[in-house]
Design an enzyme around this catalytic site. Sequence first.
Site, short mmCIF file in Angstrom:
data_model
loop_
_atom_site.label_atom_id
_atom_site.label_comp_id
_atom_site.label_asym_id
_atom_site.label_seq_id
_atom_site.Cartn_x
_atom_site.Cartn_y
_atom_site.Cartn_z
N HIS A 62 0.82 -1.21 0.00
CA HIS A 62 0.00 0.00 0.00
C HIS A 62 0.85 1.26 0.00
O HIS A 62 1.99 1.26 0.48
CB HIS A 62 -0.89 0.03 1.24
CG HIS A 62 -1.76 -1.17 1.38
ND1 HIS A 62 -2.01 -1.76 2.60
CD2 HIS A 62 -2.44 -1.91 0.47
CE1 HIS A 62 -2.81 -2.80 2.43
NE2 HIS A 62 -3.08 -2.91 1.14
N LYS A 72 6.12 6.57 7.59
CA LYS A 72 5.67 5.70 8.67
C LYS A 72 6.86 5.22 9.49
O LYS A 72 7.95 5.01 8.96
CB LYS A 72 4.97 4.46 8.09
CG LYS A 72 3.75 4.75 7.26
CD LYS A 72 3.21 3.49 6.61
CE LYS A 72 2.03 3.80 5.72
NZ LYS A 72 1.58 2.61 4.99
N TYR A 132 2.10 1.30 13.86
CA TYR A 132 2.86 2.28 13.11
C TYR A 132 2.34 3.69 13.31
O TYR A 132 1.16 3.92 13.52
CB TYR A 132 2.95 1.93 11.63
CG TYR A 132 1.65 1.74 10.89
CD1 TYR A 132 1.18 2.71 9.99
CD2 TYR A 132 0.92 0.57 11.03
CE1 TYR A 132 0.01 2.51 9.28
CE2 TYR A 132 -0.25 0.37 10.32
CZ TYR A 132 -0.70 1.34 9.45
OH TYR A 132 -1.86 1.15 8.75
N ASP A 170 -6.62 -6.50 -1.81
CA ASP A 170 -5.19 -6.57 -2.09
C ASP A 170 -4.88 -7.52 -3.26
O ASP A 170 -3.90 -7.33 -3.96
CB ASP A 170 -4.41 -6.97 -0.84
CG ASP A 170 -4.29 -5.84 0.17
OD1 ASP A 170 -4.73 -4.71 -0.14
OD2 ASP A 170 -3.77 -6.08 1.27
#
Length: 188
Positions: A62, A72, A132, A170
């Site tokens: 992603h 991140k 995260y 996905d």
Amino acid sequence: MKVTETPLRDCFLIEDTVYADERGYFFESFNQQTFYKHTGLNIGFVQDNQSASVKGVLRGLHFQKGNAAQAKLVRVLQGAVLDVVIDMRPHSPSFGQQYAVELTEQNHLQLFVPRGFAHGFLVLSDKAVFFYKCDNYYNKAAEGGIVYNDPTLNIPWPIAEAQLIVSEKDKTLPFWNTACQDAGFEAL
């Protein structure tokens, strides 16, 4: 804190100093001043995310496009994952390259993923809790992704494809070349 730049430009592996004794352990998982001292990056995190997944779950690959791009800082609170990033920045010397690292609750490693990277992970343990920090808010309209089994990237996932648990969303992500064009630049 030990900070090592990965082979991908601006992507850092962070090894925190862990203080352990018979009671357990303690470590400082993030300090803005220390992070800046080691990386030269002044990051302002604005959102924290956490997920729990079972063995074989593959989440990704992603990214967020344009002004919604996110840096991140990722880590595992429980279990183990193989974390994978791909540099999608067209003017980067590491454009199109990938990096993978095992993040576990035992090694306490963290990976800083800069803006312009695709990111995903595969759960290696029976269960994993993944955490995260993001420097930009999630924007559904800016979602992007690359299918996990893209033949150009040829990521060596360590679990057989038949045993992977991948969301329908996905599974239908575009291939690398299409994802690059969708993000507004040429592929390799």
